[in-house]
Design an enzyme around this catalytic site. Structure first.
Site, PDB file in Angstrom:
ATOM      1  N   SER A 116       0.751  -1.022  -0.058  1.00 46.39           N
ATOM      2  CA  SER A 116       0.069   0.175   0.088  1.00 46.39           C
ATOM      3  C   SER A 116       0.989   1.096  -0.204  1.00 46.39           C
ATOM      4  O   SER A 116       1.852   1.291   0.538  1.00 46.39           O
ATOM      5  CB  SER A 116      -0.952  -0.086   1.248  1.00 46.39           C
ATOM      6  OG  SER A 116      -1.628   1.121   1.346  1.00 46.39           O
ATOM      7  N   TYR A 174      -1.200  -0.705  10.309  1.00 45.07           N
ATOM      8  CA  TYR A 174      -1.272  -0.947   8.840  1.00 45.07           C
ATOM      9  C   TYR A 174      -0.221  -0.593   7.884  1.00 45.07           C
ATOM     10  O   TYR A 174       0.445  -1.341   7.203  1.00 45.07           O
ATOM     11  CB  TYR A 174      -2.623  -0.284   8.437  1.00 45.07           C
ATOM     12  CG  TYR A 174      -3.128  -0.828   7.031  1.00 45.07           C
ATOM     13  CD1 TYR A 174      -3.500  -2.105   6.573  1.00 45.07           C
ATOM     14  CD2 TYR A 174      -2.999   0.057   5.949  1.00 45.07           C
ATOM     15  CE1 TYR A 174      -4.139  -2.360   5.226  1.00 45.07           C
ATOM     16  CE2 TYR A 174      -3.407  -0.273   4.608  1.00 45.07           C
ATOM     17  CZ  TYR A 174      -3.811  -1.467   4.317  1.00 45.07           C
ATOM     18  OH  TYR A 174      -4.137  -1.664   3.015  1.00 45.07           O
TER      19      TYR A 174
HETATM   20  P1  NAD Z   1     -11.487  -6.544   0.369  1.00 45.59           P
HETATM   21  O1  NAD Z   1     -12.022  -6.385   1.668  1.00 45.59           O
HETATM   22  O2  NAD Z   1     -12.788  -6.705  -0.869  1.00 45.59           O
HETATM   23  O3  NAD Z   1     -10.547  -7.692   0.119  1.00 45.59           O
HETATM   24  C1  NAD Z   1      -9.966  -8.168   0.966  1.00 45.59           C
HETATM   25  C2  NAD Z   1     -10.299  -9.464   1.132  1.00 45.59           C
HETATM   26  O4  NAD Z   1      -9.234 -10.254   2.142  1.00 45.59           O
HETATM   27  C3  NAD Z   1     -11.525  -9.913   1.504  1.00 45.59           C
HETATM   28  O5  NAD Z   1     -12.450 -10.705   0.551  1.00 45.59           O
HETATM   29  C4  NAD Z   1     -11.424 -10.902   2.832  1.00 45.59           C
HETATM   30  O6  NAD Z   1     -12.395 -11.960   3.378  1.00 45.59           O
HETATM   31  C5  NAD Z   1     -10.299 -11.284   2.767  1.00 45.59           C
HETATM   32  N1  NAD Z   1      -9.345 -11.485   3.953  1.00 45.59           N
HETATM   33  C6  NAD Z   1      -9.293 -11.219   5.331  1.00 45.59           C
HETATM   34  N2  NAD Z   1      -8.532 -11.912   6.253  1.00 45.59           N
HETATM   35  C7  NAD Z   1      -8.316 -12.926   5.600  1.00 45.59           C
HETATM   36  C8  NAD Z   1      -7.427 -14.046   5.687  1.00 45.59           C
HETATM   37  N3  NAD Z   1      -7.030 -14.231   7.074  1.00 45.59           N
HETATM   38  N4  NAD Z   1      -7.254 -15.058   5.221  1.00 45.59           N
HETATM   39  C9  NAD Z   1      -7.740 -14.929   3.728  1.00 45.59           C
HETATM   40  N5  NAD Z   1      -8.190 -13.868   3.232  1.00 45.59           N
HETATM   41  C10 NAD Z   1      -8.479 -12.905   3.932  1.00 45.59           C
HETATM   42  O7  NAD Z   1     -10.736  -5.144   0.146  1.00 45.59           O
HETATM   43  P2  NAD Z   1      -9.383  -4.600  -0.915  1.00 45.59           P
HETATM   44  O8  NAD Z   1      -9.586  -3.112  -0.922  1.00 45.59           O
HETATM   45  O9  NAD Z   1      -9.875  -5.244  -2.306  1.00 45.59           O
HETATM   46  O10 NAD Z   1      -8.322  -5.217  -0.469  1.00 45.59           O
HETATM   47  C11 NAD Z   1      -7.344  -6.109  -1.064  1.00 45.59           C
HETATM   48  C12 NAD Z   1      -5.834  -5.697  -0.574  1.00 45.59           C
HETATM   49  O11 NAD Z   1      -5.491  -4.350  -0.882  1.00 45.59           O
HETATM   50  C13 NAD Z   1      -5.820  -5.712   1.074  1.00 45.59           C
HETATM   51  O12 NAD Z   1      -4.450  -6.162   1.038  1.00 45.59           O
HETATM   52  C14 NAD Z   1      -5.621  -4.279   1.303  1.00 45.59           C
HETATM   53  O13 NAD Z   1      -4.877  -3.984   2.432  1.00 45.59           O
HETATM   54  C15 NAD Z   1      -5.087  -3.730  -0.195  1.00 45.59           C
HETATM   55  N6  NAD Z   1      -5.204  -2.434  -0.382  1.00 45.59           N
HETATM   56  C16 NAD Z   1      -6.210  -1.516  -0.445  1.00 45.59           C
HETATM   57  C17 NAD Z   1      -6.413  -0.408  -0.836  1.00 45.59           C
HETATM   58  C18 NAD Z   1      -7.707   0.245  -0.986  1.00 45.59           C
HETATM   59  O14 NAD Z   1      -7.830   1.352  -0.848  1.00 45.59           O
HETATM   60  N7  NAD Z   1      -8.699  -0.435  -1.161  1.00 45.59           N
HETATM   61  C19 NAD Z   1      -4.990   0.360  -0.838  1.00 45.59           C
HETATM   62  C20 NAD Z   1      -3.958  -0.194  -0.698  1.00 45.59           C
HETATM   63  C21 NAD Z   1      -4.001  -1.755  -0.615  1.00 45.59           C
END
Ligand code: NAD
Length: 251
Positions: free
Chosen positions: A142, A157
């Protein structure tokens, strides 16, 4: 011909309805890949896989914080498809806390999913990739790792996501000799469900003033970065972090 023809790709955290993982699975499938969605709930993983297509998709249960669960998921994929070419370490959770508010439980929850999960899932697939003499691992870090948060997630985080960059580079160094590349993406603010409705319109407007491209990101924007890192388009790139942040952080 697709960029990932005949490749078997596992995407952790891929069941989120508007998530980065699911968008990545969809794009990979369009490029000829067989995609495996690995997420906490088996039914939701299978539903997400079926939503993409009936063929060349599979949903498996996997808690990335549990080493045995990661090993079982990788084994299932090997039994079904006989190889693993790409791993996207994308599972993650976030919490909008300040330093003094972070409890030991908060710290463990957030670092366990992103950082420990990345290690366990990579450990589960690397022996197969070594045997196959090649593979690509790419991780969802991130912009919070690079700029010290300030978007949504708390300092724990930022620490977890920065830890992923270190782990990614160290694995890139270790496994380059086996033709296995390890890279990361560092997304800015992407419109998914991870913020759990806690991101207010006011926060969004405030954040937009710092984004040269003048929009928040979509999951598909990140998926395109992963397509580059997973495929031969990035054949000489390893240990890198690809910024997908609309220009909100430049250095
Ligand atoms: P999201 O909530 O749709 O996806 C996250 C997924 O991780 C969910 O489906 C959840 O069930 C799964 N998860 C949680 N704990 C878990 C575990 N122990 N084992 C397996 N799966 C697990 O949200 P997203 O934004 O698509 O997030 C995806 C990734 O992107 C994450 O790592 C998040 O930190 C990162 N990210 C998101 C953003 C943003 O702005 N959305 C920015 C930078 C990074």
């Amino acid at each position: 011909k697709g960029l990932l023809e005949d490749k078997v790709c596992i995407i952790t955290g891929g069941a989120g309805p508007r998530g980065i993982g699911k968008a990545t699975a969809k794009l990979f499938h369009e490029h000829g890949a067989t995609v495996v969605i690995a997420d906490l709930d088996e039914t939701k993983s299978q539903e997400a896989a079926r939503e993409i297509a009936d063929e060349r998709t599979m949903g498996v249960v996997c808690d990335v914080t549990d080493k045995a669960s990661c090993e079982a998921a990788a084994k299932k994929v090997m039994e079904q498809y006989g190889r693993i070419d790409v791993l996207i370490n994308n599972a993650g959770i976030t919490q909008p806390l300040k330093t003094l508010e972070i409890t030991p439980e908060n710290y463990e929850q957030v670092t366990d999913v992103s950082l420990r999960g990345m290690l366990y899932m990579s450990q589960a697939v690397l022996p197969y990739m070594v045997e196959q003499k090649g593979g690509s691992i790419a991780n969802t870090s991130s912009v919070s790792a690079q700029r010290g948060g300030g978007i949504f997630g708390g300092p724990h985080y930022s620490a977890a996501k920065a830890g992923m960059l270190g782990l990614s580079k160290a694995m890139a160094r270790e496994f380059g000799v086996h033709n296995i590349r390890v890279n990361s993406v560092t997304p800015g603010l992407i419109q998914t469900d991870i913020t759990g409705g806690k991101l207010t319109d006011e926060m969004k407007t405030q954040i937009l003033t710092g984004i040269p491209l003048n929009r928040l990101g979509d999951a598909a924007d990140v998926a395109r970065g992963f397509l580059f890192l997973a495929s031969e388009l990035s054949s000489y790139t390893t240990g890198a972090a690809l910024d997908i942040n609309g220009g909100m952080h430049m250095y």
